[in-house]
Design a protein around this motif. Structure first.
Motif, PDB file in Angstrom:
ATOM      1  N   TRP A 288      39.757  45.918  47.356  1.00 43.11           N
ATOM      2  CA  TRP A 288      40.529  47.162  47.268  1.00 43.11           C
ATOM      3  C   TRP A 288      41.545  47.229  48.401  1.00 43.11           C
ATOM      4  O   TRP A 288      41.342  46.682  49.488  1.00 43.11           O
ATOM      5  N   GLY A 289      42.632  47.922  48.156  1.00 44.82           N
ATOM      6  CA  GLY A 289      43.613  48.189  49.206  1.00 44.82           C
ATOM      7  C   GLY A 289      44.492  47.014  49.581  1.00 44.82           C
ATOM      8  O   GLY A 289      45.177  47.054  50.595  1.00 44.82           O
ATOM      9  N   LYS A 290      44.496  45.976  48.764  1.00 46.13           N
ATOM     10  CA  LYS A 290      45.288  44.775  49.050  1.00 46.13           C
ATOM     11  C   LYS A 290      46.436  44.580  48.056  1.00 46.13           C
ATOM     12  O   LYS A 290      47.124  43.573  48.089  1.00 46.13           O
ATOM     13  N   GLY A 291      46.599  45.543  47.136  1.00 44.58           N
ATOM     14  CA  GLY A 291      47.676  45.461  46.161  1.00 44.58           C
ATOM     15  C   GLY A 291      47.371  44.637  44.928  1.00 44.58           C
ATOM     16  O   GLY A 291      48.243  44.446  44.077  1.00 44.58           O
ATOM     17  N   TYR A 292      46.132  44.158  44.803  1.00 42.60           N
ATOM     18  CA  TYR A 292      45.797  43.297  43.657  1.00 42.60           C
ATOM     19  C   TYR A 292      45.850  44.034  42.323  1.00 42.60           C
ATOM     20  O   TYR A 292      46.302  43.466  41.315  1.00 42.60           O
ATOM     21  N   ALA A 293      45.387  45.281  42.272  1.00 37.90           N
ATOM     22  CA  ALA A 293      45.394  46.030  41.003  1.00 37.90           C
ATOM     23  C   ALA A 293      46.824  46.220  40.515  1.00 37.90           C
ATOM     24  O   ALA A 293      47.122  46.003  39.337  1.00 37.90           O
ATOM     25  N   THR A 294      47.717  46.599  41.419  1.00 35.35           N
ATOM     26  CA  THR A 294      49.119  46.783  41.040  1.00 35.35           C
ATOM     27  C   THR A 294      49.743  45.461  40.630  1.00 35.35           C
ATOM     28  O   THR A 294      50.406  45.359  39.593  1.00 35.35           O
ATOM     29  N   GLU A 295      49.530  44.435  41.428  1.00 31.30           N
ATOM     30  CA  GLU A 295      50.108  43.111  41.155  1.00 31.30           C
ATOM     31  C   GLU A 295      49.638  42.564  39.806  1.00 31.30           C
ATOM     32  O   GLU A 295      50.451  42.089  38.995  1.00 31.30           O
ATOM     33  N   ALA A 296      48.349  42.650  39.557  1.00 29.09           N
ATOM     34  CA  ALA A 296      47.790  42.118  38.309  1.00 29.09           C
ATOM     35  C   ALA A 296      48.306  42.879  37.100  1.00 29.09           C
ATOM     36  O   ALA A 296      48.724  42.279  36.099  1.00 29.09           O
ATOM     37  N   ASN A 297      48.293  44.200  37.176  1.00 23.93           N
ATOM     38  CA  ASN A 297      48.702  44.984  36.014  1.00 23.93           C
ATOM     39  C   ASN A 297      50.206  44.992  35.808  1.00 23.93           C
ATOM     40  O   ASN A 297      50.672  45.095  34.674  1.00 23.93           O
ATOM     41  N   GLN A 298      50.980  44.839  36.875  1.00 26.14           N
ATOM     42  CA  GLN A 298      52.433  44.677  36.699  1.00 26.14           C
ATOM     43  C   GLN A 298      52.712  43.376  35.949  1.00 26.14           C
ATOM     44  O   GLN A 298      53.557  43.339  35.055  1.00 26.14           O
ATOM     45  N   ALA A 299      51.969  42.339  36.284  1.00 23.78           N
ATOM     46  CA  ALA A 299      52.105  41.065  35.565  1.00 23.78           C
ATOM     47  C   ALA A 299      51.710  41.229  34.100  1.00 23.78           C
ATOM     48  O   ALA A 299      52.348  40.657  33.204  1.00 23.78           O
ATOM     49  N   CYS A 300      50.681  42.034  33.830  1.00 22.85           N
ATOM     50  CA  CYS A 300      50.264  42.297  32.445  1.00 22.85           C
ATOM     51  C   CYS A 300      51.359  43.030  31.683  1.00 22.85           C
ATOM     52  O   CYS A 300      51.641  42.703  30.523  1.00 22.85           O
ATOM     53  N   ILE A 301      51.975  44.014  32.314  1.00 20.09           N
ATOM     54  CA  ILE A 301      53.044  44.767  31.653  1.00 20.09           C
ATOM     55  C   ILE A 301      54.230  43.854  31.358  1.00 20.09           C
ATOM     56  O   ILE A 301      54.787  43.890  30.255  1.00 20.09           O
ATOM     57  N   GLU A 302      54.596  43.025  32.313  1.00 21.21           N
ATOM     58  CA  GLU A 302      55.710  42.086  32.082  1.00 21.21           C
ATOM     59  C   GLU A 302      55.362  41.116  30.955  1.00 21.21           C
ATOM     60  O   GLU A 302      56.203  40.807  30.109  1.00 21.21           O
ATOM     61  N   TYR A 303      54.128  40.633  30.940  1.00 26.26           N
ATOM     62  CA  TYR A 303      53.676  39.748  29.872  1.00 26.26           C
ATOM     63  C   TYR A 303      53.760  40.462  28.520  1.00 26.26           C
ATOM     64  O   TYR A 303      54.257  39.894  27.529  1.00 26.26           O
TER      65      TYR A 303
END
Length: 171
Positions: free
Chosen positions: A104-119
């Motif tokens: 938590w708190g490392k930006g992984y949730a945002t990074e992963a889901n932004q990649a999902c949205i772009e995909y």
């Protein structure tokens, strides 16, 4: 093992039965399920295997997508899930994520889901995606906002005030 997409730090891929221990690990901490309504649903390796087999693998077959594994490239460790779910309860597609608290708190949730949205914008027939978050879960609400999702409405469920966010993927 189908890889969906990658970021600088993460691999987003489909789950498989080799992920049973990891699924148990990221679902076990009490704070992970505090706002999900899933508390107590993954307390053993059998529970984790059933989630993979009876939910994710079946949804990959039925819809072509479901929650995907978030793999930390540096260690090749599955640290949680991200991505989409066809949710009959909301009659739509939901974006969701769950990470072990160590990440938590490392930006992984945002990074992963932004990649999902772009995909999804490039490879999936999705136009509208919803994200529901318990009102007091401000960290998750912040992730949805960082993804470009806008507040849509609020409703009551399981004793919680739930905020619904949405994003349109196609112009």
């Amino acid at each position: 093992m189908k890889i969906i997409t990658e970021t600088e730090r993460l691999i987003i891929r489909e789950f498989n039965l080799g992920d049973v221990q990891a699924v148990l690990h990221f679902n076990t901490p009490e704070e992970v399920n505090r706002f999900t309504g899933d508390a107590g649903l993954c307390e053993s390796l059998i529970d984790a295997e059933n989630i993979i087999t009876d939910i994710w693998l079946k949804e990959y077959q039925a819809h072509g997508f479901a929650r995907w594994a978030i793999v930390l490239k540096e260690t090749n460790t599955v640290i949680g899930f991200c991505g989409f779910k066809k949710e009959t309860r909301i009659d739509g597609v939901d974006i969701g994520y769950r990470l072990h608290p160590d990440y938590w708190g490392k930006g992984y949730a945002t990074e992963a889901n932004q990649a999902c949205i772009e995909y999804a914008k490039k490879n999936m027939d999705l136009n509208h995606v919803l994200g529901d978050v318990v009102h007091e879960n401000t960290a998750s609400a912040n992730v949805l906002k960082k993804l470009g999702m806008g507040f849509q409405s609020q409703y009551q469920e399981m004793g919680f005030e739930v905020d619904r966010y949405e994003i349109f993927l196609k112009d």
